[in-house]
Scaffold this motif. Structure first.
Motif, mmCIF file in Angstrom:
data_model
loop_
_atom_site.group_PDB
_atom_site.id
_atom_site.type_symbol
_atom_site.label_atom_id
_atom_site.label_comp_id
_atom_site.label_asym_id
_atom_site.label_seq_id
_atom_site.Cartn_x
_atom_site.Cartn_y
_atom_site.Cartn_z
ATOM 1 N N LEU A 180 -11.876 23.422 -6.442
ATOM 2 C CA LEU A 180 -11.280 23.887 -7.697
ATOM 3 C C LEU A 180 -11.969 23.339 -9.095
ATOM 4 O O LEU A 180 -11.941 22.304 -9.539
ATOM 5 N N LYS A 181 -11.929 24.525 -10.591
ATOM 6 C CA LYS A 181 -11.644 23.957 -11.545
ATOM 7 C C LYS A 181 -11.316 22.951 -12.295
ATOM 8 O O LYS A 181 -9.818 22.657 -11.382
ATOM 9 N N PRO A 182 -11.589 21.900 -13.215
ATOM 10 C CA PRO A 182 -10.325 20.782 -13.299
ATOM 11 C C PRO A 182 -9.262 21.573 -13.552
ATOM 12 O O PRO A 182 -8.880 22.991 -14.183
ATOM 13 N N GLY A 183 -7.490 21.533 -13.318
ATOM 14 C CA GLY A 183 -6.222 22.131 -13.351
ATOM 15 C C GLY A 183 -6.545 23.287 -12.419
ATOM 16 O O GLY A 183 -5.149 23.793 -12.996
ATOM 17 N N GLY A 184 -7.344 23.828 -11.862
ATOM 18 C CA GLY A 184 -7.325 24.345 -11.146
ATOM 19 C C GLY A 184 -6.119 24.788 -9.570
ATOM 20 O O GLY A 184 -5.315 23.382 -9.485
ATOM 21 N N SER A 185 -5.783 25.804 -8.976
ATOM 22 C CA SER A 185 -4.265 25.511 -8.480
ATOM 23 C C SER A 185 -4.709 26.754 -6.908
ATOM 24 O O SER A 185 -5.928 27.076 -6.950
ATOM 25 N N LEU A 186 -4.014 25.546 -5.355
ATOM 26 C CA LEU A 186 -4.180 26.347 -4.356
ATOM 27 C C LEU A 186 -3.287 26.979 -4.570
ATOM 28 O O LEU A 186 -1.622 26.959 -4.260
ATOM 29 N N ALA A 187 -3.142 28.330 -3.768
ATOM 30 C CA ALA A 187 -2.091 29.187 -3.680
ATOM 31 C C ALA A 187 -1.854 28.966 -1.154
ATOM 32 O O ALA A 187 -2.475 29.550 -1.181
ATOM 33 N N ILE A 188 -0.688 28.940 -1.176
ATOM 34 C CA ILE A 188 -0.511 28.617 0.285
ATOM 35 C C ILE A 188 0.168 29.802 0.557
ATOM 36 O O ILE A 188 1.485 29.422 -0.074
ATOM 37 N N VAL A 189 -0.082 30.481 1.777
ATOM 38 C CA VAL A 189 1.628 31.186 2.718
ATOM 39 C C VAL A 189 1.009 31.254 3.829
ATOM 40 O O VAL A 189 0.214 30.879 4.278
ATOM 41 N N ALA A 190 2.388 30.466 4.484
ATOM 42 C CA ALA A 190 2.270 30.053 5.808
ATOM 43 C C ALA A 190 3.462 29.911 6.837
ATOM 44 O O ALA A 190 4.217 30.525 5.711
ATOM 45 N N PRO A 191 3.092 30.613 7.695
ATOM 46 C CA PRO A 191 5.095 31.340 8.691
ATOM 47 C C PRO A 191 5.577 29.977 8.006
ATOM 48 O O PRO A 191 5.204 28.395 8.365
ATOM 49 N N ASN A 192 6.998 29.580 8.242
ATOM 50 C CA ASN A 192 7.927 28.497 8.375
ATOM 51 C C ASN A 192 8.248 28.090 9.304
ATOM 52 O O ASN A 192 9.198 29.159 10.273
ATOM 53 N N ILE A 193 8.604 27.466 10.364
ATOM 54 C CA ILE A 193 9.371 26.472 12.092
ATOM 55 C C ILE A 193 10.747 27.025 11.260
ATOM 56 O O ILE A 193 11.275 26.830 12.624
ATOM 57 N N MET A 194 10.874 26.551 9.993
ATOM 58 C CA MET A 194 12.534 27.293 9.802
ATOM 59 C C MET A 194 12.419 28.468 9.626
ATOM 60 O O MET A 194 14.083 28.655 8.731
ATOM 61 N N ASP A 195 11.934 28.993 9.972
ATOM 62 C CA ASP A 195 12.114 30.872 10.678
ATOM 63 C C ASP A 195 13.487 30.741 11.475
ATOM 64 O O ASP A 195 14.163 30.051 12.801
ATOM 65 N N PRO A 196 14.481 31.734 10.948
ATOM 66 C CA PRO A 196 16.071 31.831 11.629
ATOM 67 C C PRO A 196 15.838 32.682 13.062
ATOM 68 O O PRO A 196 16.521 31.765 13.708
ATOM 69 N N LEU A 197 14.656 33.202 13.045
ATOM 70 C CA LEU A 197 14.744 33.078 14.320
ATOM 71 C C LEU A 197 14.173 32.675 15.898
ATOM 72 O O LEU A 197 13.956 33.108 16.826
ATOM 73 N N VAL A 198 13.672 31.403 15.604
ATOM 74 C CA VAL A 198 13.224 30.686 15.828
ATOM 75 C C VAL A 198 14.307 29.341 15.827
ATOM 76 O O VAL A 198 14.641 28.703 17.038
ATOM 77 N N SER A 199 14.957 28.733 14.178
ATOM 78 C CA SER A 199 15.661 27.715 14.214
ATOM 79 C C SER A 199 16.741 27.506 14.241
ATOM 80 O O SER A 199 18.072 27.400 14.732
ATOM 81 N N LEU A 200 17.552 29.666 14.654
ATOM 82 C CA LEU A 200 18.658 29.845 14.464
ATOM 83 C C LEU A 200 19.548 30.879 15.615
ATOM 84 O O LEU A 200 20.351 30.101 15.920
ATOM 85 N N TYR A 201 18.651 31.104 15.728
ATOM 86 C CA TYR A 201 18.912 32.659 16.721
ATOM 87 C C TYR A 201 17.950 31.801 18.193
ATOM 88 O O TYR A 201 17.443 31.141 18.046
ATOM 89 N N ALA A 202 18.776 32.375 19.485
ATOM 90 C CA ALA A 202 18.111 31.832 20.768
ATOM 91 C C ALA A 202 18.082 33.263 21.584
ATOM 92 O O ALA A 202 18.184 34.110 21.723
ATOM 93 N N ILE A 203 17.127 33.045 20.906
ATOM 94 C CA ILE A 203 16.268 34.412 21.904
ATOM 95 C C ILE A 203 14.986 34.117 22.357
ATOM 96 O O ILE A 203 13.659 34.126 21.650
ATOM 97 N N PRO A 204 14.881 33.863 23.383
ATOM 98 C CA PRO A 204 13.721 33.324 24.489
ATOM 99 C C PRO A 204 12.386 34.088 24.283
ATOM 100 O O PRO A 204 11.811 33.916 23.672
ATOM 101 N N GLU A 205 12.996 35.823 24.074
ATOM 102 C CA GLU A 205 11.441 36.524 23.918
ATOM 103 C C GLU A 205 11.020 36.374 22.510
ATOM 104 O O GLU A 205 9.651 36.219 21.897
ATOM 105 N N PHE A 206 11.764 35.853 21.265
ATOM 106 C CA PHE A 206 11.035 35.441 19.921
ATOM 107 C C PHE A 206 9.993 34.224 20.316
ATOM 108 O O PHE A 206 8.777 34.391 19.714
ATOM 109 N N LEU A 207 10.872 33.251 20.992
ATOM 110 C CA LEU A 207 10.186 31.857 21.133
ATOM 111 C C LEU A 207 8.768 32.917 22.229
ATOM 112 O O LEU A 207 7.609 31.513 21.489
ATOM 113 N N GLN A 208 8.398 33.445 23.150
ATOM 114 C CA GLN A 208 7.079 33.165 23.690
ATOM 115 C C GLN A 208 6.391 34.332 22.104
ATOM 116 O O GLN A 208 5.151 33.895 23.215
ATOM 117 N N PHE A 209 6.805 34.984 21.644
ATOM 118 C CA PHE A 209 6.363 35.893 21.087
ATOM 119 C C PHE A 209 5.300 34.924 19.331
ATOM 120 O O PHE A 209 4.707 35.344 19.388
#
Length: 315
Positions: A180-209
């Motif tokens: 990175l140049k001085p002042g340069g930036s890093l941009a990140i996109v990543a899955p979030n464990i706080m995905d509602p399909l993981v952390s809000l709903y109870a859908i076992p098939e989604f967890l295995q996916f």
């Protein structure tokens, strides 16, 4: 249990599951000290040259066979990645040198190339390197970065759904700092464990996916912020809900994933009778989707993490 948290090294961890996508087995833990969710890298092994040859054959093609064809994959992901392409374009002013690490078929690169001065890609998949280089004419290689670039080469380095695959993220991010140049930036996109399909709903098939051998870390904004801090970066880390309510309703009722672009459709997978007012139906679900995303955000849920960071100024 011999595993320790790879981030804070605590032994106070709890097993979440050992049942992963495609019937594979590996141990996924949650750290009670720092809250990192991680896959124990000693509980399974990758096939040789996995990312160079096999990745799409095991990860996505059960839902979307087009992923095996680089051209079809590129076309589909160019549309599916539009939201993140626009986020990255918002960081650019037109005179930047950009490196997209883990660029796959180059869909993000092509989406931003007219907004930057130079765009380069790094990718392990030999088939996708060839596609990017020969078909798209982009500067993409699987060679180590040190063999291609001098230090302080880039204004922006992007990691779009890459960091969750990295076995030693702190060492990896420290290495990227040198490019990175001085002042340069890093941009990140990543899955979030706080995905509602993981952390809000109870859908076992989604967890295995959701849990799979390819993803070694399941970050939250908190744990990603901790990783960035330990690697010598500072910046903004936020939770974003990318997938619409239609995808969540489909999971709740069908208990299986949808095709790549269909999963991003606001409308639920319900066939309307002849003569129904499609326009009003679409407007209705658009309004509901906005309310839904606002609710999820207010409760701390989101399926993606978006982070923009710079190297810390220790002076």
């Amino acid at each position: 249990m011999n595993a320790n948290c790879p981030l804070c090294h605590s032994g106070d961890i709890a097993l979440i599951t050992n049942r992963l996508r495609f019937g594979k087995t590996a141990d996924v833990y949650s750290c009670k000290s720092c809250s990192l969710v991680f896959l124990d890298q000693n509980s399974f092994s990758f096939p040789k040259n996995f990312y160079e040859v096999d990745y799409h054959q095991t990860y996505l093609t059960h839902v979307d066979p087009d992923m095996l064809d680089p051209q079809k994959h590129f076309e589909k992901m160019l549309g599916a990645s539009k939201f993140w392409i626009n986020k990255i374009r918002g960081l650019l002013r037109g005179n930047e040198d950009v490196l997209d690490v883990g660029c796959s078929t180059g869909h993000v690169m092509m989406g931003i190339k007219d907004a930057a001065k130079n765009v380069f890609g790094s990718e392990l998949s030999k088939k996708e390197v060839e596609y990017c280089s020969v078909i798209l004419g982009m500067n993409v290689s699987d060679a180590p970065l040190r063999e291609r670039f001098s230090s302080q080469r880039f204004d922006l380095i992007t990691l779009v759904f890459v960091l969750e695959h990295i076995g030693d993220p702190i060492t990896f991010l420290k290495e990227l700092k040198s490019y990175l140049k001085p002042g340069g930036s890093l941009a990140i996109v990543a899955p979030n464990i706080m995905d509602p399909l993981v952390s809000l709903y109870a859908i076992p098939e989604f967890l295995q996916f959701y849990f799979c051998i390819e993803h070694l870390y399941y970050y939250s904004p908190k744990t990603l912020q901790l990783v960035l801090d330990m690697a010598g970066y500072e910046g903004v880390v936020e939770s974003i809900q990318e997938y619409p309510i239609g995808n969540h309703l489909n999971w709740a009722y069908r208990h299986k994933p949808s095709e790549t672009l269909a999963a991003r459709t606001i409308l639920p997978n319900i066939e309307l009778s002849p003569g129904a007012d499609d326009a009003k139906w679409t407007i209705f679900w658009g309004d509901i989707n906005e309310q839904y995303k606002n609710y999820l955000s207010s409760q701390g849920y989101g399926d993606r993490i978006w982070a923009v960071a710079k190297v810390k100024n220790d002076n």
